[in-house]
Design a protein around this motif. Structure first.
Motif, PDB file in Angstrom:
ATOM      1  N   GLY A   5      -2.828   2.178 -13.871  1.00  0.00           N
ATOM      2  CA  GLY A   5      -4.172   3.028 -14.998  1.00  0.00           C
ATOM      3  C   GLY A   5      -4.816   3.416 -14.359  1.00  0.00           C
ATOM      4  N   ASP A   6      -5.928   3.539 -14.794  1.00  0.00           N
ATOM      5  CA  ASP A   6      -7.563   4.202 -14.129  1.00  0.00           C
ATOM      6  C   ASP A   6      -8.218   3.010 -14.122  1.00  0.00           C
ATOM      7  N   PRO A   7      -8.594   2.590 -13.498  1.00  0.00           N
ATOM      8  CA  PRO A   7      -9.964   1.742 -13.238  1.00  0.00           C
ATOM      9  C   PRO A   7     -11.333   1.845 -14.329  1.00  0.00           C
ATOM     10  N   GLN A   8     -11.873   3.686 -14.221  1.00  0.00           N
ATOM     11  CA  GLN A   8     -12.549   3.865 -14.919  1.00  0.00           C
ATOM     12  C   GLN A   8     -12.352   3.613 -16.759  1.00  0.00           C
ATOM     13  N   ASP A   9     -11.074   3.867 -16.930  1.00  0.00           N
ATOM     14  CA  ASP A   9     -10.576   3.850 -18.481  1.00  0.00           C
ATOM     15  C   ASP A   9     -11.345   2.231 -19.301  1.00  0.00           C
ATOM     16  N   PHE A  24      -8.554  -4.151  -1.103  1.00  0.00           N
ATOM     17  CA  PHE A  24      -8.237  -3.268  -0.960  1.00  0.00           C
ATOM     18  C   PHE A  24     -10.660  -2.275  -0.204  1.00  0.00           C
ATOM     19  N   HIS A  25      -9.675  -1.887   1.402  1.00  0.00           N
ATOM     20  CA  HIS A  25     -10.975  -1.556   1.349  1.00  0.00           C
ATOM     21  C   HIS A  25     -11.217   0.251   1.254  1.00  0.00           C
ATOM     22  N   PRO A  26     -11.408   0.757   0.151  1.00  0.00           N
ATOM     23  CA  PRO A  26     -11.588   2.327   0.335  1.00  0.00           C
ATOM     24  C   PRO A  26     -12.117   3.244   1.370  1.00  0.00           C
ATOM     25  N   GLU A  27     -13.377   2.165   1.477  1.00  0.00           N
ATOM     26  CA  GLU A  27     -14.718   2.419   2.545  1.00  0.00           C
ATOM     27  C   GLU A  27     -14.482   3.058   3.966  1.00  0.00           C
ATOM     28  N   SER A  28     -12.673   1.538   4.574  1.00  0.00           N
ATOM     29  CA  SER A  28     -12.562   1.177   5.854  1.00  0.00           C
ATOM     30  C   SER A  28     -12.080   3.065   6.486  1.00  0.00           C
ATOM     31  N   GLY A  29     -12.061   3.596   7.638  1.00  0.00           N
ATOM     32  CA  GLY A  29     -11.103   4.591   7.682  1.00  0.00           C
ATOM     33  C   GLY A  29     -10.414   5.562   7.483  1.00  0.00           C
ATOM     34  N   ARG A  30      -8.772   4.883   8.188  1.00  0.00           N
ATOM     35  CA  ARG A  30      -7.455   5.278   7.266  1.00  0.00           C
ATOM     36  C   ARG A  30      -6.698   4.272   6.715  1.00  0.00           C
ATOM     37  N   ALA A  87      -3.809   4.931  -4.219  1.00  0.00           N
ATOM     38  CA  ALA A  87      -3.486   6.418  -3.676  1.00  0.00           C
ATOM     39  C   ALA A  87      -4.830   7.468  -5.000  1.00  0.00           C
ATOM     40  N   LYS A  88      -4.547   7.181  -6.166  1.00  0.00           N
ATOM     41  CA  LYS A  88      -6.055   8.380  -6.492  1.00  0.00           C
ATOM     42  C   LYS A  88      -7.556   7.786  -6.362  1.00  0.00           C
ATOM     43  N   ARG A  89      -7.451   6.509  -5.798  1.00  0.00           N
ATOM     44  CA  ARG A  89      -9.649   6.922  -5.894  1.00  0.00           C
ATOM     45  C   ARG A  89      -9.074   7.371  -4.310  1.00  0.00           C
ATOM     46  N   LEU A  90      -8.152   7.154  -3.388  1.00  0.00           N
ATOM     47  CA  LEU A  90      -8.578   7.700  -2.460  1.00  0.00           C
ATOM     48  C   LEU A  90      -8.658   8.781  -2.456  1.00  0.00           C
TER      49      LEU A  90
END
Ligand code: FES
Length: 315
Positions: free
Chosen positions: A59-63, A105-111, A128-131
Motif C-alpha cells: 500500500g502507501d507508506p504514508q497511510d 531501497f535507495h530512492p535518492e540514487s540516480g537511476r 515505483a510510486k515513490r520514484l
C-alpha cells in the motif's frame, strides 16, 4: 534480540485483484496508527495452525492507518495462501507482526531499474510510486503471464506511463534480462519474483559487471538444499566464552535456544530475517536469502546458516 511486535489486526477489506490474487487490508481495532514502514518492507502473518507467512506491504507508506498485502493462491503451497483466500473476511482478527525491511531501497540514487515477476510486484509497487512522486528516473519491467493475471497492472500503467515495460508470456512478449539491462549498468537494480527470473537476472548482471551494492533482490523461496550436506561445527558465545556443539542434524538456532538464547524466529527457512544474529569470527556457510553480501560479513541467520570449524557469536 527482542521479539518482533505482534498485533491482532482486523481485516478491513478483501478484494479480488486478479483471478488468483486477493488484496487484504488490515487496521488496528483500537489504535489509529500502525507502526511505520518503508517501501520493500514485509510483515509476518500468523496463521491459526501456528505457521507464519511473510507478505510484502504493497500500500502507501504514508497511510499509517492500514497495511495492505496481496496474496496469490498457491494450490501446491503449504496451505497459508489457501487459508487466507478461503477464510479472510472483513472483521476477522489475525496476528500480524510489525514490518521489517530487508529489501533496501535507495530512492535518492540516480537511476533505478525495477524487475517484477508476477506477485513479486508487491514490494516494488510502493517503490515505483515513490520514484514517480519524487520525479526520479526509473523503468519498471513487469513480467507476468498476461495483463489480466498481473496484479496492480492498470494502476501502475496509469502511474508510470512509458516507464512501465510489460512482458506477458501468454501474449507473446518475453522478458530478456540481458537486453533489458544492457546500458543500465550502475543503476540501482531491484528484483523480486520467482527463482528462475532471479537466476536469469543474476546471470545477466554478472555478464554486465553490475556492482554488487547496486543489485537488490527479494526471493520468495529458500535456497535449494539438494546438494548441501550439513556438517557439525562449534560456536563460542562471545559474552561468556561458553562453547556449544552443533551436530550435523541440528540447526544452530535450535542449539542456541536449548542453551537459553531466546532468539525469535518465523520462517526457519532463511527467508524472513527474524532470527538474525551477529558473529565476530569464523567461516559462515550462509544459507539465507535475506542478508546482502556486505551484511553477511558480520551477521547470520542461525535457522539455516552454519559454520566451518568454530564461529564466535556476538551473543
Ligand atoms: S527464522 Fe526466518 S530467516 Fe531465520
Amino acid at each position: 534480540m527482542p521479539n518482533r511486535l505482534i498485533m491482532r489486526l482486523s481485516v478491513q477489506d478483501v478484494r479480488a485483484e486478479t483471478p488468483d490474487v486477493i488484496v487484504l487490508s488490515f487496521s488496528h481495532p483500537r489504535r489509529p496508527e500502525l507502526p511505520a514502514w518503508s517501501a520493500g518492507a514485509h510483515v509476518d502473518v500468523h496463521l491459526p495452525d501456528g505457521s507464519v507467512r511473510q507478505y510484502s506491504l504493497c500500500g502507501d507508506p504514508q497511510d499509517r492507518s492500514i497495511y495492505t498485502i496481496a496474496v496469490k493462491r498457491e494450490p501446491d503451497g503449504r496451505g497459508g495462501s489457501l487459508w487466507l483466500h478461503e477464510t479472510a473476511a472483513a472483521g476477522l482478527e489475525i496476528p500480524v507482526s510489525a514490518p521489517r525491511n530487508h529489501f533496501s531501497f535507495h530512492p535518492e540514487s540516480g537511476r533505478h531499474v525495477l524487475v517484477a515477476g508476477g506477485i513479486g510486484i508487491t514490494p516494488l509497487a510502493p517503490m515505483a510510486k515513490r520514484l514517480v512522486a519524487e520525479g526520479q528516473r526509473f523503468v519498471l519491467h513487469y513480467c507476468a503471464k498476461s495483463r489480466s493475471k498481473a496484479p496492480f497492472f492498470a494502476e501502475l500503467e496509469a502511474l508510470c506511463g512509458s516507464r512501465l515495460r510489460p512482458w506477458f508470456s501468454e501474449e507473446g512478449t518475453r522478458f530478456d534480462p540481458l537486453s533489458a539491462l544492457t546500458g543500465e549498468t550502475g543503476s540501482e537494480l531491484y528484483v523480486c519474483g520467482p527463482q528462475g527470473l532471479i537466476a536469469s537476472i543474476e546471470e545477466a548482471a554478472s555478464k554486465l559487471d553490475w556492482p554488487n551494492g547496486k543489485f537488490h533482490m527479494e526471493r520468495f523461496t529458500a535456497l535449494a538444499n539438494d546438494t548441501f550436506v550439513p556438517e557439525p561445527f562449534k560456536v563460542v558465545i562471545a559474552s561468556s566464552g561458553k562453547e556449544l556443539d552443533v551436530p550435523e542434524e541440528r540447526t544452530l538456532l535450535s542449539v542456541l535456544r536449548e542453551n537459553g538464547f531466546a532468539l525469535h524466529s518465523s520462517c526457519e527457512t532463511g527467508t524472513c530475517g527474524s532470527c538474525e544474529c551477529g558473529y565476530r569470527e569464523g567461516d559462515v556457510l550462509h544459507r539465507d536469502v535475506v542478508l546482502t553480501p556486505d551484511k553477511q560479513k558480520s551477521r547470520l541467520m542461525p535457522c539455516v546458516s552454519r559454520g566451518k570449524g568454530t564461529l564466535v557469536l556476538d551473543l
